[in-house]
Motif scaffolding. Structure first.
Motif, mmCIF file in Angstrom:
data_model
loop_
_atom_site.group_PDB
_atom_site.id
_atom_site.type_symbol
_atom_site.label_atom_id
_atom_site.label_comp_id
_atom_site.label_asym_id
_atom_site.label_seq_id
_atom_site.Cartn_x
_atom_site.Cartn_y
_atom_site.Cartn_z
ATOM 1 N N UNK A 180 0.824 -1.191 -0.063
ATOM 2 C CA UNK A 180 -0.064 -0.031 -0.233
ATOM 3 C C UNK A 180 0.747 1.318 0.073
ATOM 4 N N UNK A 181 2.144 1.181 0.644
ATOM 5 C CA UNK A 181 2.914 2.301 0.809
ATOM 6 C C UNK A 181 3.616 2.519 -0.590
ATOM 7 N N UNK A 182 3.592 1.758 -1.278
ATOM 8 C CA UNK A 182 4.061 1.788 -2.612
ATOM 9 C C UNK A 182 3.357 2.812 -3.711
ATOM 10 N N UNK A 235 -2.618 10.410 0.350
ATOM 11 C CA UNK A 235 -1.404 10.606 1.181
ATOM 12 C C UNK A 235 -1.535 9.522 2.245
ATOM 13 N N UNK A 236 -2.612 9.106 2.822
ATOM 14 C CA UNK A 236 -2.700 8.067 3.712
ATOM 15 C C UNK A 236 -1.980 6.817 3.494
ATOM 16 N N UNK A 278 0.629 3.924 7.326
ATOM 17 C CA UNK A 278 0.450 2.537 8.154
ATOM 18 C C UNK A 278 1.849 1.745 8.087
ATOM 19 N N UNK A 279 2.656 2.176 6.895
ATOM 20 C CA UNK A 279 4.046 1.531 6.774
ATOM 21 C C UNK A 279 4.894 2.292 7.625
ATOM 22 N N UNK A 303 0.951 14.223 8.312
ATOM 23 C CA UNK A 303 2.069 14.957 7.396
ATOM 24 C C UNK A 303 1.350 16.392 6.946
ATOM 25 N N UNK A 304 2.340 17.121 6.239
ATOM 26 C CA UNK A 304 1.792 18.498 5.782
ATOM 27 C C UNK A 304 0.940 18.402 4.827
ATOM 28 N N UNK A 305 1.218 17.756 3.768
ATOM 29 C CA UNK A 305 0.324 17.702 2.707
ATOM 30 C C UNK A 305 -1.320 17.259 2.971
#
Lengths: 373, 464, 98
Positions: free
Chosen positions: B196-198, B351-352, B356-357, B310-312
């Motif tokens: 998912x992080x990818x 962004x999300x 989790x990663x 995070x900022x975004x």
């Protein structure tokens, strides 16, 4: 679960009662709907004050003062008590006149603990005080303690003598079955021949269950504490012209109360600071100690307490039920009385009478002036 | 300053700037209260004043803030810089301190954009002068062009640590070592979250690029570091740690530590907003709905203050909260609110993916969170040690507030900001209770400094 | 411990740090200024007297409390330098002005 005495409310009054009963080999259960000392008992200003007490409270307060001086013998801890005296300053002749009248009243009742001091002695005692004060009422043997530490000491000592304590246990129903009281809670039933109501701001609910509703009003006096400061004052200070209680704790912080009330949501057990009213306390401090203007307020809070219409507590036996007793409604000055109130209740329960006059604290004193729940 | 605003935004970081800009565009009365001298929050700090060359040393993520700040400046939102918010309550009454004068103002809707603070993780010696947060190092760099002058050591875990090392590298600052305390076992837990992080692969690419650059520059990075300890008498002299079973010692005058970030929840908690323990992010955060609404009517939280994204992500959350506030004020109808929210929702979802990663990969070891060493100070203000807290628990005090009452832990000037999480961890571990049940300190106002004189001079319409 | 990357080309202000005159770039916080100046600590704690120095620089840790222009307990990281400012380490509980 069964014992000799059931005590509702795990605050100072509840634990003091349990402790005095346990010292006379009576088995007690203390139940609290939350955690010990969560409200008034844990977060009050800690004043040990005989000064300016209601005449009805004086006999109890004087005995309590003696018990506090020897508190270690009772609970194996000094509860961080100190006895630098308490003063009530006058800023003008009218206020001084009122204080003089008060001192005369106390003397006429046969007590010597209050006296008037002039400016010389006042400024020798409190050199930091703004220069406009003209005298004060003083009780030299008064002082203060740390409420949560006192609560903790009473609780420990009571438990060491076999008192059973259960937190998070709300009493839903009370009924008397023959010679036995039965308390229903979500955590099960508790039974004993004797019931004691020390439920603080919720005590009227218990009283109502016994068929004797009282005009108790919950309130939340606001307090604030400052950052640590160099030591600059010894006595606890009040003022005839201000709602103020002002003291410097051993760690250097200032504890400022003044019986200005917070907004209160009893259902959520939440209080909210009323800044406009708390500003009055700050202004009182500025009047008496203008040099503190840059001192930072670290915390403000308001503890939930039970107030009675005449500002004195209910102490004594139920008039509607047998073997039931009350001690609540201390109207924001119960901390000092807690050791003696526990002893009085233990005497009422075990001896059927008390060493001290408690008739003014009867629960049925409100009956004629109309009831409310 | 007016006594009442339709919308009050507290904080001028990415969430606050975006929220205020969107709301002001719709013509409502917006006030933005912020403690800093200029907009940008911590992440885009000094955006308007930073010299060009230093801005580029900070990297392109920092540059993103420029647009946000200028759109905000161009908007009709009323901006109150250097304004400390010391209180907020359920009646949406806001206590403010502006140029030494205390005020209370009210608002129909309040969006709290308080951002994040660095996770305080007590370890032996962390109170010594010379030990600072990595974020502090970054603030010095961004706002003032100030850097450690000789062989700084960085330690801890998380993306910011890597970023700071990279920024220092580009500014020519000598970094003596980067000590990564992330446990190796985390790789295992993070692996299932990698696919998912990818989907947000640019973050991973960037992280890898930073690592490559650091390695190429010869900066020593030690992984799986344990038993971190700052040493010195009156100030930091050296850092000791275990690496591959061997005790090592590095002399340094400056140690910058970072253990991830957590929401800055002071204001929401003092207002009575319900908070929950987030086990993945290892922090307390306000319970929010998809618009950022808290459990208190009319109070919303947007950005990292509501949970780390995070900022975004904060920017999107700020806009969503503003849309909800506009809807609650009757400025937008339901359909318009939904329509305008669509893009922000989509981007926020994207962004999300990485979170989790990151949360699994950079999770701090339990023994650090629970402050295994009894002598380590947990409460920096009142100097209460982990051992004293464990003793209080052994004595029957089974929640954060009872421990606070008894030990004074959390009663000092920082109001528990630096010890609340650690106390929750220690009490949970020592009592065997769940963190959610341990609870957080009941927050007491003022959450920012207010003096007796300032309170005495409190200005509000009601007293006039 | 810390240094400025750029020579302060911008305007500077004159302050004193523990009585010593120092020139500091305008816009800098007190905490930044004392770090560059090399103060070994900014306060001692009122509890044990241990020395402490700035830690978070964003106003949340309250470690950088200093006496600024005679007023104790100021967060040095939240205060900008001003011409003529007197910056002093805070010892323990500080002093009460009368």
């Amino acid at each position: 679960m069964k014992a000799d005495v059931l005590i509702v409310g795990g605050g100072l009054m509840g634990f003091s009662t349990a402790l005095h009963l346990a010292m006379r080999d009576t088995r007690c259960i203390v139940l609290d709907k939350g955690s010990p000392g969560r409200h008034a008992s844990g977060v009050n200003a800690g004043g040990l004050r005989q000064l300016n007490r209601h005449p009805a409270e004086i006999p109890l307060s004087v005995v309590a003062a003696d018990m506090w001086r020897h508190i270690r013998e009772l609970v194996d801890s000094d509860c961080d008590t100190r006895f630098p005296g308490q003063v009530r300053v006058a800023e003008n002749e009218a206020e001084l006149g009122r204080l003089e009248k008060r001192a005369a009243l106390t003397r006429s009742l046969g007590y010597q603990h209050e006296e008037i001091i002039g400016p010389d002695e006042l400024y020798a005692l409190v050199p930091a005080l703004a220069p406009h004060c003209i005298g004060a009422l003083i009780c030299r043997s008064d002082g203060y303690g740390r409420p949560f530490h006192a609560l903790d000491a009473f609780r420990r000592k009571a438990r060491s003598l076999g008192v059973y304590y259960q937190a998070d246990t709300r009493v839903d129903a009370v009924r008397q079955d023959g010679d036995e009281w039965r308390l229903s809670t979500l955590q099960g039933e508790f039974r004993a021949p004797v019931l004691v109501n020390c439920a603080g701001a919720w005590a009227n609910h218990i009283a109502a269950m016994l068929g004797e509703p009282v005009p108790l009003k919950p309130g939340a006096p606001m307090m604030m504490v400052t950052e640590r400061l160099p030591h600059f004052i010894d006595p606890v200070l009040g003022a005839a012209g201000h709602k103020l209680s002002f003291k410097q704790m051993q760690n250097g912080t200032l504890l400022i109360g003044g019986a200005h009330m917070a907004e209160l949501d009893l259902l959520q057990e939440r209080t909210e600071i009323n800044w406009q009213k708390l500003a009055l306390s700050a202004r009182s401090v500025m009047t008496l100690f203008p040099q503190l203007k840059d001192v930072r307020i670290v915390r403000t809070w308001a503890g939930l307490e039970a107030f009675m219409p005449d500002n004195i507590p209910v102490i004594g036996a139920s008039v509607t039920a047998s073997s039931a007793y009350h001690a609540f409604g201390f109207s924001a000055h119960g901390f000092q009385l807690s050791p003696v109130v526990g002893r009085i209740l233990s005497q009422l329960i075990l001896d059927g009478t008390s060493e001290l006059p408690i008739d003014p604290f009867r629960i049925d004193r409100f009956a004629s002036s109309g009831r409310c729940a | 300053m007016k006594q009442h605003y339709q919308l009050a935004v507290i904080g001028a970081g990415p969430a606050g700037l975006a929220a205020a800009t969107v709301a002001a565009e719709q013509g409502i009365e917006v006030a933005v209260f912020d403690g800093q001298v200029a907009p940008g929050g911590q992440i885009y700090r000094a955006m308007e004043s930073i010299p060009q060359h230093r801005g580029s040393q900070l990297g392109d993520e920092y540059q993103r803030g420029r647009e946000l700040v200028s759109a905000f400046r161009a908007s009709s939102a009323k901006y109150f810089p250097e304004t400390q918010v010391w209180s907020l309550n359920g009646r949406r009454e806001i206590g403010l301190l502006l140029q030494g004068q205390a005020h209370t103002v009210t608002a129909d809707q309040v969006v709290i954009c308080s951002g994040a603070i660095e996770r305080p993780v007590p370890f032996p010696g962390w109170t010594l002068p010379g030990v600072m947060n990595a974020g502090a190092g970054q603030i010095l760099f961004k706002a003032h062009g100030i850097v450690p002058d000789d062989g700084v050591v960085l330690a801890g875990s998380g993306p910011l640590l890597l970023l700071l090392a990279w920024q220092y590298l580009h500014a020519g600052v000598s970094v003596k070592a980067l000590l990564d305390v992330t446990p190796m076992i985390n790789h295992l837990y993070a692996l299932p979250r990698l696919p998912r992080a990818l989907l947000a692969g640019h973050y991973l690419t960037k992280g890898m690029q930073y690592k490559r650059d650091l390695k190429r520059a010869g900066i020593s990075t030690l992984h799986n570091v344990r038993s971190l300890r700052a040493q010195g008498k009156d100030a930091l002299q050296s850092v000791s740690f275990l690496h591959r079973g061997r005790e090592q010692n590095l002399e340094t005058a400056v140690l910058l530590v970072h253990f991830g970030v957590i929401p800055h929840t002071q204001l929401g908690r003092v207002a009575g907003c319900r908070h929950v323990w987030d086990e993945s992010q290892l922090c307390w955060r306000p319970q929010l709905d998809e618009w950022g609404r808290t459990s208190v009517a009319g109070i919303l939280v947007a950005g990292d203050g509501g949970g780390i994204g995070g900022a975004r992500s904060a920017e999107h959350a700020g806009r969503l909260a503003a849309l909800q506030a506009l809807y609650a004020l009757g400025t937008l109808d339901r359909a318009t609110r939904q329509r305008l929210a669509r893009n922000d929702r989509k981007w926020m979802r994207e962004e999300s993916h990485i979170r989790p990663f990151l949360e699994a990969f950079f999770r701090i070891a339990d023994d650090m969170l629970q402050v295994a060493d009894d002598d380590t100070l947990v409460c920096r203000c009142e100097e209460v040690s982990a051992g004293q807290i464990r003793a209080a628990v052994a004595d029957g005090h089974r929640d954060s507030n009872q421990v606070k009452f008894l030990t004074r832990c959390g009663m000092g000037p920082c109001q528990g900001r630096q010890c609340a999480e650690a106390v929750s961890h220690i009490v949970a571990d020592a009592s065997g209770k769940a963190l959610q049940d341990i609870g957080h300190y009941r927050q007491r106002p003022p959450v920012n400094p207010l003096t007796l004189g300032q309170l005495a001079g409190l200005h509000s319409e009601k007293t006039e | 411990m810390f240094k400025r990357l750029d020579n302060p080309a911008q305007n500077s202000v004159n302050v004193t740090i523990n009585g010593q005159p120092v020139q500091v770039p305008e816009g800098e916080t007190v905490a930044a200024a004392v770090l560059v100046h090399g103060l070994p600590y900014t306060r001692t704690t009122p509890v044990s007297g241990a020395p402490r120095a700035p830690f978070c620089l964003m106003g949340v840790c309250f470690e950088c409390l200093m006496v600024i222009d005679g007023i104790a307990n100021q967060r040095a990281c939240m205060v900008q330098v001003r011409e003529g400012m007197r910056i002093e380490c805070q010892q323990g509980v500080g002093e009460l002005l009368s």
